[in-house]
Design a protein around this motif. Structure first.
Motif, PDB file in Angstrom:
ATOM      1  N   SER B 198       0.946  -1.241  -0.028  1.00  0.00           N
ATOM      2  CA  SER B 198       0.123   0.075   0.004  1.00  0.00           C
ATOM      3  C   SER B 198       0.779   1.386   0.046  1.00  0.00           C
ATOM      4  O   SER B 198       0.263   2.522  -0.020  1.00  0.00           O
ATOM      5  CB  SER B 198      -0.971  -0.087   1.271  1.00  0.00           C
ATOM      6  OG  SER B 198      -0.445   0.033   2.467  1.00  0.00           O
ATOM      7  N   LYS B 199       2.248   0.978   0.139  1.00  0.00           N
ATOM      8  CA  LYS B 199       2.989   2.260   0.011  1.00  0.00           C
ATOM      9  C   LYS B 199       3.207   2.810  -1.318  1.00  0.00           C
ATOM     10  O   LYS B 199       3.105   4.118  -1.487  1.00  0.00           O
ATOM     11  CB  LYS B 199       4.723   1.953   0.303  1.00  0.00           C
ATOM     12  CG  LYS B 199       4.856   1.513   1.591  1.00  0.00           C
ATOM     13  CD  LYS B 199       6.306   0.984   1.737  1.00  0.00           C
ATOM     14  CE  LYS B 199       6.790   0.697   3.133  1.00  0.00           C
ATOM     15  NZ  LYS B 199       7.821  -0.094   2.857  1.00  0.00           N
ATOM     16  N   GLN B 200       2.508   2.216  -2.323  1.00  0.00           N
ATOM     17  CA  GLN B 200       2.291   2.881  -3.715  1.00  0.00           C
ATOM     18  C   GLN B 200       0.940   3.575  -3.896  1.00  0.00           C
ATOM     19  O   GLN B 200       0.623   4.074  -4.974  1.00  0.00           O
ATOM     20  CB  GLN B 200       2.426   1.721  -4.618  1.00  0.00           C
ATOM     21  CG  GLN B 200       3.657   0.824  -4.476  1.00  0.00           C
ATOM     22  CD  GLN B 200       4.924   1.546  -4.767  1.00  0.00           C
ATOM     23  OE1 GLN B 200       4.831   2.411  -5.627  1.00  0.00           O
ATOM     24  NE2 GLN B 200       5.901   1.201  -3.910  1.00  0.00           N
ATOM     25  N   SER B 201       0.160   3.554  -2.940  1.00  0.00           N
ATOM     26  CA  SER B 201      -1.131   3.923  -2.904  1.00  0.00           C
ATOM     27  C   SER B 201      -1.656   5.094  -1.791  1.00  0.00           C
ATOM     28  O   SER B 201      -2.478   5.005  -1.034  1.00  0.00           O
ATOM     29  CB  SER B 201      -2.354   2.818  -2.537  1.00  0.00           C
ATOM     30  OG  SER B 201      -1.765   1.883  -3.452  1.00  0.00           O
ATOM     31  N   PRO B 202      -0.918   6.129  -1.975  1.00  0.00           N
ATOM     32  CA  PRO B 202      -1.155   7.328  -1.043  1.00  0.00           C
ATOM     33  C   PRO B 202      -2.400   7.896  -1.029  1.00  0.00           C
ATOM     34  O   PRO B 202      -2.934   8.182   0.011  1.00  0.00           O
ATOM     35  CB  PRO B 202      -0.209   8.447  -1.550  1.00  0.00           C
ATOM     36  CG  PRO B 202       0.292   8.077  -2.802  1.00  0.00           C
ATOM     37  CD  PRO B 202       0.250   6.674  -3.137  1.00  0.00           C
ATOM     38  N   GLY B 203      -3.159   7.724  -2.300  1.00  0.00           N
ATOM     39  CA  GLY B 203      -4.420   8.350  -2.187  1.00  0.00           C
ATOM     40  C   GLY B 203      -5.469   7.439  -1.419  1.00  0.00           C
ATOM     41  O   GLY B 203      -6.359   7.904  -0.693  1.00  0.00           O
ATOM     42  N   LEU B 204      -5.275   6.073  -1.291  1.00  0.00           N
ATOM     43  CA  LEU B 204      -6.110   5.030  -0.666  1.00  0.00           C
ATOM     44  C   LEU B 204      -5.683   5.379   0.709  1.00  0.00           C
ATOM     45  O   LEU B 204      -6.638   5.229   1.555  1.00  0.00           O
ATOM     46  CB  LEU B 204      -5.918   3.780  -1.138  1.00  0.00           C
ATOM     47  CG  LEU B 204      -6.330   3.284  -2.664  1.00  0.00           C
ATOM     48  CD1 LEU B 204      -5.766   2.189  -3.230  1.00  0.00           C
ATOM     49  CD2 LEU B 204      -8.077   3.494  -2.327  1.00  0.00           C
ATOM     50  N   LEU B 205      -4.575   5.483   1.097  1.00  0.00           N
ATOM     51  CA  LEU B 205      -4.098   5.628   2.631  1.00  0.00           C
ATOM     52  C   LEU B 205      -5.027   6.999   3.124  1.00  0.00           C
ATOM     53  O   LEU B 205      -5.229   6.926   4.383  1.00  0.00           O
ATOM     54  CB  LEU B 205      -2.621   5.622   2.665  1.00  0.00           C
ATOM     55  CG  LEU B 205      -1.911   4.364   2.358  1.00  0.00           C
ATOM     56  CD1 LEU B 205      -0.494   4.077   2.549  1.00  0.00           C
ATOM     57  CD2 LEU B 205      -2.517   2.964   3.247  1.00  0.00           C
ATOM     58  N   LYS B 206      -4.910   7.698   2.138  1.00  0.00           N
ATOM     59  CA  LYS B 206      -5.463   9.154   2.669  1.00  0.00           C
ATOM     60  C   LYS B 206      -7.132   8.866   2.859  1.00  0.00           C
ATOM     61  O   LYS B 206      -7.579   9.374   3.852  1.00  0.00           O
ATOM     62  CB  LYS B 206      -5.339  10.305   1.770  1.00  0.00           C
ATOM     63  CG  LYS B 206      -6.012  11.834   2.159  1.00  0.00           C
ATOM     64  CD  LYS B 206      -5.384  12.575   1.310  1.00  0.00           C
ATOM     65  CE  LYS B 206      -6.096  14.128   1.431  1.00  0.00           C
ATOM     66  NZ  LYS B 206      -6.136  14.944   0.450  1.00  0.00           N
TER      67      LYS B 206
END
Lengths: 245, 245
Positions: B198-206
């Motif tokens: 998920s490090k590649q998915s900053p939008g999803l983590l936000k």
């Protein structure tokens, strides 16, 4: 460019999930083009599918085919496409709750189709069948013995609740076409298990005959637009998966 | 008896697929009752679920929970329930094509959830995990290495297409709540693989942080109405499935 014509975007060499949309378009004699079955020099072929998946268009990106393009919008996911399309082409029931129930049926068909697919790909869609045959034998056994009777029994019960011969009574709607397609696929992939288990489902066998005889459907099935079942699709005939012998 | 109050019918001891509906009802502070979590002598418990599944009601029978009862109608299949419910409780986008796209997203979430589930049940839901551990190890590896990055990448791209922070822009809609739930579940079940991928998915983590901080969602998550993740649900923490070691 927006257009009233429906454009179906799906792999050109197999029925797959695109067939559920194709059947609805054909049954309604809708004005549509099966984009990837056009020659490449007319904008068709597999490059046409890949182009749409690259996603330089506006709006929600599609995860995978089938994709419907209509009035400039792209819609993906078989059941979402059919929910959008069916009221426009006369294949949806009329009231809101019945339309939600049509969607509900279609989603149960989606689950059934996914389970039929996973009989030959229980480990990974990224591996060949030949690399997961042992696991496939186990999953196919569970499918034949538990899941197949459960899904057939469920839709038989659904027909009983409507009074038949279709899921919403006397007129066919899109989930009837999809049930027909699943029955065709299962009898192709599991001829022995399907013949045996479907004896308990006279309503479904009648629905299958009725759909097959609808004039537009019959004309479609007899045409070269209908791609034959094959071992690249969802429903594959691997005899070892049809029997525990 | 018809009622304006929403009744959710789902197994009382796990989040499961019912949680996608529960989250929407909670986020909207809708007037609902979680039927099976009432005591049995008040019409709740597992018998309440079984009673509905027995199906002596009118209309389309449900295949499985979750089931929503509203105005006397029963609606099953998570995505169909949410498509019906969300416009009524302020959690759907406004125009027709966006609503179809919300359904399209929800169906891709459905696929993702089914694949997460099948990591621990690749052969049969009729067998215990312990009886399919070897196959589960293979399927979980394919899920972690191929499918998890693919689904995360897809929804990250979907967020980019809307401009974020939600799938339809500045306001949360029901698929945002479902994406949140999947991210929670995956980080419970696959803490190592999820943290890495998920490090590649900053939008999803936000998005995950934003949904968790919505006042109604935060209040729900802190309440005893939120059942903890456990090894009866979809997302199960089996450390051997989170690593190839």
């Amino acid at each position: 460019m927006t257009s009233e014509r429906y454009e179906l975007i799906y792999w050109p060499v197999l029925q797959g999930r695109g067939e559920f949309v194709r059947l609805a378009l054909e049954a309604a004699r809708a004005d549509y083009v099966d984009v990837a079955r056009l020659p490449e020099d007319q904008g068709g072929g597999i490059p046409a599918v890949l182009q749409v998946l690259k996603g330089d268009h506006e709006g929600a990106p599609p995860f995978a085919p089938p994709i419907l393009r209509h009035r400039g919008a792209l819609i993906a996911q078989t059941a979402a496409i059919l929910h959008y399309l069916a009221p426009r082409i006369g294949l949806a029931p009329n009231d809101e709750v019945s339309r939600i129930h049509a969607l509900q049926y279609q989603l149960t068909i989606t689950d059934w189709v996914a389970e039929a697919h996973d009989t030959h790909h229980p480990v990974s869609t990224g591996l060949y069948y030949e690399d997961q045959k042992k696991e496939a034998a186990k999953r196919a056994k569970a499918f034949r013995e538990q899941r197949l009777p459960k899904f057939l029994g469920y839709f038989e019960r659904a027909l009983a609740s409507s009074g038949g011969p279709y899921l919403f009574g006397s007129e066919p709607t899109y989930p009837d076409l999809s049930v027909f397609q699943v029955l065709e696929g299962l009898s192709y992939a599991f001829p022995r298990a399907f013949a045996e288990t479907s004896k308990q489902s006279p309503g479904l066998l009648k629905l299958r005959k009725l759909v097959r005889a609808l004039p537009n459907v019959a004309a479609y099935l007899a045409s070269e637009r209908r791609i034959p079942f094959n071992e690249d699709g969802i429903f594959r005939r691997y005899p070892e998966l049809d029997s525990s012998e």
